[in-house]
Design a protein around this motif. Sequence first.
Motif, PDB file in Angstrom:
ATOM      1  N   GLU A 143      27.304 -65.102 -15.406  1.00  0.00           N
ATOM      2  CA  GLU A 143      27.966 -65.547 -16.664  1.00  0.00           C
ATOM      3  C   GLU A 143      29.258 -66.471 -16.534  1.00  0.00           C
ATOM      4  O   GLU A 143      29.625 -67.259 -17.166  1.00  0.00           O
ATOM      5  CB  GLU A 143      28.281 -64.049 -17.482  1.00  0.00           C
ATOM      6  N   GLU A 148      28.345 -69.857 -15.528  1.00  0.00           N
ATOM      7  CA  GLU A 148      28.215 -70.668 -16.862  1.00  0.00           C
ATOM      8  C   GLU A 148      29.587 -71.528 -17.186  1.00  0.00           C
ATOM      9  O   GLU A 148      29.346 -72.665 -17.644  1.00  0.00           O
ATOM     10  CB  GLU A 148      28.300 -69.947 -18.181  1.00  0.00           C
ATOM     11  N   ARG A 154      33.249 -61.928 -22.283  1.00  0.00           N
ATOM     12  CA  ARG A 154      32.477 -62.830 -23.069  1.00  0.00           C
ATOM     13  C   ARG A 154      32.463 -64.194 -22.707  1.00  0.00           C
ATOM     14  O   ARG A 154      31.714 -65.096 -23.436  1.00  0.00           O
ATOM     15  CB  ARG A 154      32.405 -62.525 -24.453  1.00  0.00           C
ATOM     16  N   THR A 159      29.318 -66.007 -21.542  1.00  0.00           N
ATOM     17  CA  THR A 159      28.199 -65.984 -22.239  1.00  0.00           C
ATOM     18  C   THR A 159      28.241 -66.927 -23.582  1.00  0.00           C
ATOM     19  O   THR A 159      27.536 -67.781 -24.130  1.00  0.00           O
ATOM     20  CB  THR A 159      27.739 -64.805 -23.034  1.00  0.00           C
ATOM     21  N   LEU A 160      29.537 -66.918 -23.957  1.00  0.00           N
ATOM     22  CA  LEU A 160      30.140 -67.778 -25.160  1.00  0.00           C
ATOM     23  C   LEU A 160      29.730 -69.378 -24.785  1.00  0.00           C
ATOM     24  O   LEU A 160      29.167 -70.100 -25.601  1.00  0.00           O
ATOM     25  CB  LEU A 160      31.381 -67.480 -25.626  1.00  0.00           C
ATOM     26  N   ARG A 205      27.874 -70.439 -22.498  1.00  0.00           N
ATOM     27  CA  ARG A 205      26.406 -70.692 -22.389  1.00  0.00           C
ATOM     28  C   ARG A 205      25.843 -70.981 -23.730  1.00  0.00           C
ATOM     29  O   ARG A 205      25.005 -71.880 -23.954  1.00  0.00           O
ATOM     30  CB  ARG A 205      25.706 -69.407 -21.654  1.00  0.00           C
ATOM     31  N   ASP A 206      26.213 -70.144 -24.755  1.00  0.00           N
ATOM     32  CA  ASP A 206      25.819 -70.373 -26.169  1.00  0.00           C
ATOM     33  C   ASP A 206      26.569 -71.562 -26.928  1.00  0.00           C
ATOM     34  O   ASP A 206      26.052 -71.851 -28.309  1.00  0.00           O
ATOM     35  CB  ASP A 206      25.642 -69.057 -26.936  1.00  0.00           C
ATOM     36  N   GLY A 207      27.068 -72.531 -26.145  1.00  0.00           N
ATOM     37  CA  GLY A 207      27.919 -73.575 -26.844  1.00  0.00           C
ATOM     38  C   GLY A 207      29.263 -73.451 -27.703  1.00  0.00           C
ATOM     39  O   GLY A 207      29.566 -74.187 -28.296  1.00  0.00           O
ATOM     40  N   ALA A 208      29.718 -72.176 -27.461  1.00  0.00           N
ATOM     41  CA  ALA A 208      30.931 -71.798 -28.215  1.00  0.00           C
ATOM     42  C   ALA A 208      32.143 -72.661 -27.862  1.00  0.00           C
ATOM     43  O   ALA A 208      33.164 -72.960 -28.704  1.00  0.00           O
ATOM     44  CB  ALA A 208      31.387 -70.330 -28.152  1.00  0.00           C
TER      45      ALA A 208
END
Lengths: 378, 111
Positions: A161, A164, A297, A300-301, A303-306
Amino acid sequence: MTPHVLGVGNTRFGRIDGSDPIGLMAQAAEAALTDARIDRGAVDGLLCGYATTLPHLMLANLFAERFSLTPAYAASLALGGATGAAMVMMACDLVRAGRCRTILVVAGENRLTGQTRDQSIAALAQVGDAEQEAGNGASVPAFYALLAARYLHESGAREEELAELAVLMRRHAEAHPDAHLRQPIAVADVMASKPIATPLKLLDCCPISDGAVAFIVSADCGNGPRIALAGAGQAHRHQHVSALADIRRTGAGEAAAAAFAEARIDRSKIDHLAVYDSFSITLAMLIEEMGFAPLGRSGTLARDGAFGIGGLPLNMHGGLMSFGHSGVAGGMAHIAEAVRQLRGDAGPRQAGSPACAFVHADGGILSAHVSLVLERRG
Amino acid sequence: MSRAITFERCDRCGAAQTLRRLACQACGSTALSSHTASGGGTIYTITIVHRAPDDGFRALAPYAVALSDMDEGFRLMGLADTALAIGDRVFARRAPVGGRAIVHFAREQEQ
């Protein structure tokens, strides 16, 4: 008088054979003057950083002479990686006090070509306590690795993570022609890269680069988009990693709160981020301590495009980790990108129409903290 | 070569100091006294260094560096057994490494 960023200039970052600190600084400064559409005679204040490849008692005076400036006010600052943001903060205070009208803020160094990698690491060893830390065979990467190991333990996040964040920085740098590292990487590449000090691997670390950045901070706002410095804050709770009692309270939170308070805004008003990223762990800890992501987080954020276009854009130039790190100028590149994004001048990197950017820089081992709030006002 | 692990404690408020201080980190008093640590502690964090910062340590790589929360209330950095993990109880002693007495953490043995 509200201080504005009137001009921005930079060299490319990377391997610049034949470069030297003064020459790099001059190139960035000339570009900033041109961008601001002013002559050097309009500059009445000069703030310089330091250069590990040119240790000097009076770097501002040396630069002024070489660059043919005769400022009414000059100083050289040193707070490690926070120096660039600290100089911008000081420039704001000088403008507000009426002490100066137009200040050149500049730093640059040939940290890559001017010394060996071992010399660079040795210079950075100053941020370790000579008696109780340096003697253990630990230097900067190991100090950050100690923080990273504790972070993973406290947050439950995984190394993949954190990776990322390295991947995100590289993706953003791909779109910047001046960036040092632009080859795409994936999490698997980060995980397979050479271990430096567990859990940090080579691609969790920023490179060493040559490069320079300069700003013109002025009471004048110019004829283009007005980029105002709305707030600033600092915090200094420790120098050495042993003295950092709680990895969730490095001082970043205090600095950010002070900047938000001075700008009279809530964190929710920020629509663009530029946060210091000497290592993947630095970026995660700072983002989370300042409240832009929950504990553990950030990766992971990311990774998810945040933190890309459409989310809360972060380090659109690629950060230290991919745009590059030449010392003081490394952290200044974050400010340069924030200004260009606010202006709408970031070309293929443009992330919407931000109105309020937050910049954070740290020096040492998350030791010196400086936060800035920049707003577009017309 | 001194083998003791010492630390400073504030005479006024009793706070143990992490690293050398010229005034108490808790109350600001300059009345600090040196004490000998028991050596007992708990690993706060640990890393295994693969890329050593200088020639002296290159031969030892990979080696572990740790920060330990010592029982007296201060934090101490030292070399460590590579098998140690966060939360492990340790005993610290000084051992010679390259002519210096370096702090080394090992798993605390049953008494």
